[in-house]
Design an enzyme around this catalytic site. Structure first.
Site, PDB file in Angstrom:
ATOM      1  CB  CYS A   1      -4.692   2.258 -19.131  1.00 53.15           C
ATOM      2  SG  CYS A   1      -4.575   0.555 -18.538  1.00 53.15           S
TER       3      CYS A   1
ATOM      4  CG  HIS B   1      -0.958  -1.725 -21.361  1.00 55.72           C
ATOM      5  ND1 HIS B   1      -0.629  -2.716 -20.470  1.00 55.72           N
ATOM      6  CD2 HIS B   1      -1.878  -0.958 -20.713  1.00 55.72           C
ATOM      7  CE1 HIS B   1      -1.307  -2.558 -19.346  1.00 55.72           C
ATOM      8  NE2 HIS B   1      -2.069  -1.488 -19.464  1.00 55.72           N
TER       9      HIS B   1
HETATM   10  N1  LIG Z   1      -2.608   1.004 -12.493  1.00 51.77           N
HETATM   11  C1  LIG Z   1      -3.054   1.205 -13.694  1.00 51.77           C
HETATM   12  O1  LIG Z   1      -2.321   1.068 -14.679  1.00 51.77           O
HETATM   13  C2  LIG Z   1      -4.458   1.637 -13.927  1.00 51.77           C
HETATM   14  C3  LIG Z   1      -4.746   2.267 -15.139  1.00 51.77           C
HETATM   15  C4  LIG Z   1      -6.039   2.714 -15.380  1.00 51.77           C
HETATM   16  C5  LIG Z   1      -7.030   2.477 -14.442  1.00 51.77           C
HETATM   17  N2  LIG Z   1      -6.726   1.833 -13.276  1.00 51.77           N
HETATM   18  C6  LIG Z   1      -7.810   1.630 -12.327  1.00 51.77           C
HETATM   19  O2  LIG Z   1      -7.695   2.600 -11.306  1.00 51.77           O
HETATM   20  C7  LIG Z   1      -8.177   2.052 -10.081  1.00 51.77           C
HETATM   21  C8  LIG Z   1      -7.083   2.168  -9.048  1.00 51.77           C
HETATM   22  O3  LIG Z   1      -5.986   1.400  -9.489  1.00 51.77           O
HETATM   23  P1  LIG Z   1      -4.492   1.710  -9.013  1.00 51.77           P
HETATM   24  O4  LIG Z   1      -3.624   1.023  -9.976  1.00 51.77           O
HETATM   25  O5  LIG Z   1      -4.319   3.169  -8.764  1.00 51.77           O
HETATM   26  O6  LIG Z   1      -4.451   0.926  -7.641  1.00 51.77           O
HETATM   27  P2  LIG Z   1      -3.347   1.035  -6.491  1.00 51.77           P
HETATM   28  O7  LIG Z   1      -3.350  -0.268  -5.797  1.00 51.77           O
HETATM   29  O8  LIG Z   1      -2.088   1.583  -7.009  1.00 51.77           O
HETATM   30  O9  LIG Z   1      -3.970   2.147  -5.532  1.00 51.77           O
HETATM   31  C9  LIG Z   1      -5.119   1.925  -4.768  1.00 51.77           C
HETATM   32  C10 LIG Z   1      -5.022   2.772  -3.515  1.00 51.77           C
HETATM   33  O10 LIG Z   1      -6.239   2.628  -2.782  1.00 51.77           O
HETATM   34  C11 LIG Z   1      -5.925   2.401  -1.422  1.00 51.77           C
HETATM   35  N3  LIG Z   1      -7.033   1.675  -0.785  1.00 51.77           N
HETATM   36  C12 LIG Z   1      -7.136   0.369  -0.460  1.00 51.77           C
HETATM   37  N4  LIG Z   1      -8.331   0.122   0.102  1.00 51.77           N
HETATM   38  C13 LIG Z   1      -9.004   1.290   0.130  1.00 51.77           C
HETATM   39  C14 LIG Z   1     -10.284   1.669   0.584  1.00 51.77           C
HETATM   40  N5  LIG Z   1     -11.138   0.805   1.141  1.00 51.77           N
HETATM   41  N6  LIG Z   1     -10.652   2.969   0.443  1.00 51.77           N
HETATM   42  C15 LIG Z   1      -9.807   3.869  -0.130  1.00 51.77           C
HETATM   43  N7  LIG Z   1      -8.582   3.555  -0.570  1.00 51.77           N
HETATM   44  C16 LIG Z   1      -8.183   2.277  -0.443  1.00 51.77           C
HETATM   45  C17 LIG Z   1      -4.613   1.651  -1.453  1.00 51.77           C
HETATM   46  O11 LIG Z   1      -3.928   1.793  -0.213  1.00 51.77           O
HETATM   47  C18 LIG Z   1      -3.887   2.332  -2.602  1.00 51.77           C
HETATM   48  O12 LIG Z   1      -3.163   3.463  -2.172  1.00 51.77           O
HETATM   49  C19 LIG Z   1      -8.642   0.626 -10.404  1.00 51.77           C
HETATM   50  O13 LIG Z   1      -9.993   0.660 -10.758  1.00 51.77           O
HETATM   51  C20 LIG Z   1      -7.812   0.290 -11.626  1.00 51.77           C
HETATM   52  O14 LIG Z   1      -8.407  -0.709 -12.404  1.00 51.77           O
HETATM   53  C21 LIG Z   1      -5.458   1.438 -12.995  1.00 51.77           C
END
Ligand SMILES: NC(=O)c1ccc[n+]([C@@H]2O[C@H](COP(=O)([O-])OP(=O)(O)OC[C@H]3O[C@@H](n4cnc5c(N)ncnc54)[C@H](O)[C@@H]3O)[C@@H](O)[C@H]2O)c1
Length: 373
Positions: free
Chosen positions: A144, A224
């Site tokens: 992000c 942010h």
């Molecule tokens: N949250 C943010 O603000 C944000 C912003 C931009 C990018 N990201 C990136 O996006 C990615 C995901 O982040 P998020 O915030 O959505 O995480 P999150 O924890 O909200 O979601 C992750 C999901 O993956 C599932 N999971 C766990 N183990 C797994 C597996 N082995 N296989 C498949 N699914 C599995 C979890 O149950 C959960 O539903 C990360 O790389 C993060 O850095 C996050």
């Protein structure tokens, strides 16, 4: 453009995955074949309510999902057999373990910003480097913060106007859904690593960009806040800066003078606009905080971390599948489908404030020039 829809899977239905799934469903040139996860809580059950076929990311978690009443359509392997592209939204560092499965299935993965650049070898922000991702086997949609820094930096760098970028990032402590677990209170945490990783990460998107970032986190979960100082190759006054921002995709101006004085009021506006989940896909730049001293320009902007990368994932799907060779057309299509705008309140735009000087609510500023909407 090929006529067949791109078949898409989303693996990991969390903060990012659930939003990507909804955005893919909104595209007329894509089909969301299914979503996969491992946890049977309320989040994946919303996918069931939406009618998305649910798969078990790990076969050994299938029974747990089924026991919780989630109808499981199969394993991740079964899902991969039906798709062209998988958007991996599993937690950071967990996701990379899926690479072998994607390779074996011949499916193109899109990774998220939690994974390292090297995993895909291509870090993606649509308005910067869409064309380079065309027909690639994989790409990584950057985080992000890096997405926002890339959009803003490229607006000047792409015009040959950015000599160097310095930015300070005040990150949210945690995401709303897990604030009871990870929230901090009554403190702020400076990162001691300088530069923070977002600057070098932006260089993977914009090679040659001279950028240094410092970061910290504060006790809020709404988004942010960034402060950027950009030294320019020639004097750029506030009028020119403002005109550049108005031409930049996925950037919108907000004004403290309109009551949008803080992160919470901008997010309240998103809710009032009935955006899904109150999402803001645009970088919101404070118009009344724009400034220039002839050597540097100064910008303050808000980054809704939960939402900003969603349109990037949609465009990345088009790029990898090669269904739309033109970046501007893909961006326009995605933006129209989600409702991404340059002006949040276009029907009642008041006279423009004089940037850098701040204008009290209700006072009159200069005439609004004709500008792209
Ligand atoms: N949250 C943010 O603000 C944000 C912003 C931009 C990018 N990201 C990136 O996006 C990615 C995901 O982040 P998020 O915030 O959505 O995480 P999150 O924890 O909200 O979601 C992750 C999901 O993956 C599932 N999971 C766990 N183990 C797994 C597996 N082995 N296989 C498949 N699914 C599995 C979890 O149950 C959960 O539903 C990360 O790389 C993060 O850095 C996050």
């Amino acid at each position: 453009m090929k006529s067949a829809k791109v078949r898409v899977a989303v693996n990991g239905y969390g903060v990012i995955g659930k939003r990507v799934a909804d955005a893919v469903s909104a595209q007329d040139d894509m089909e969301l074949v299914g979503v996969a996860d491992v946890v049977p809580d309320y989040r994946i059950r919303v996918a069931v309510e939406r009618g998305y076929p649910v798969y078990a990311s790990l076969p050994e978690r299938s029974g747990e999902l089924q026991a919780a009443g989630v109808p499981v359509a199969g394993t991740l392997q079964d899902l991969l057999a039906q798709v062209d592209v998988v958007v991996d939204c599993a937690p950071k560092r967990v996701a990379a373990a899926n690479q072998a499965a994607y390779q074996a299935a011949g499916v193109k993965p899109i990774w998220q910003g939690g994974e390292k650049h090297e995993l895909a070898g291509y870090s993606f922000v649509a308005q910067v480097n869409y064309e380079g991702a065309l027909n690639r086997d994989s790409a990584r949609v950057v985080s992000c913060n890096t997405t926002a820094l890339s959009r803003i930096s490229h607006a000047l760098h792409g015009r040959g106007l950015a000599r160097r970028v310095r930015a300070v990032l005040m990150r949210r402590a945690t995401d709303p859904w897990e604030s009871h677990r990870n929230g901090m209170i009554n403190t702020a945490t400076p990162e001691t690593k300088v530069p923070s990783h977002q600057g070098p990460d932006a260089q993977t998107v914009i090679p040659g960009l001279d950028i240094t970032t410092l970061a910290g986190a504060g006790p809020y979960n709404l988004s942010h806040l960034h402060f950027a100082m950009i030294e320019t190759t020639r004097p750029v006054d506030v009028e020119e800066l403002r005109a550049i921002l108005l031409e930049t995709p996925r950037v919108a101006l907000v004004r403290a003078a309109d009551g949008l004085e803080a992160l919470n009021s901008v997010m309240e506006l998103m809710r009032d606009l009935r955006r899904p989940r109150g999402d803001m896909w645009e970088v919101a730049v404070w118009e009344d905080a724009l400034a220039s001293d002839g050597r540097e320009v100064y910008l303050t902007f808000q980054v809704h971390n939960e939402a900003i990368v969603i349109p990037e994932n949609v465009d990345c799907i088009r790029a990898l599948s090669g269904t739309e060779p033109d970046a501007a057309r893909s961006i326009a299509k995605t933006d129209a489908s989600l409702g991404i705008t340059r002006h949040f309140l276009p029907s009642s735009r008041p006279p423009r404030v004089t940037p850098g000087q701040g204008t009290p609510a209700g006072s009159k500023g200069a005439e609004e020039p004709t500008a792209p909407r």
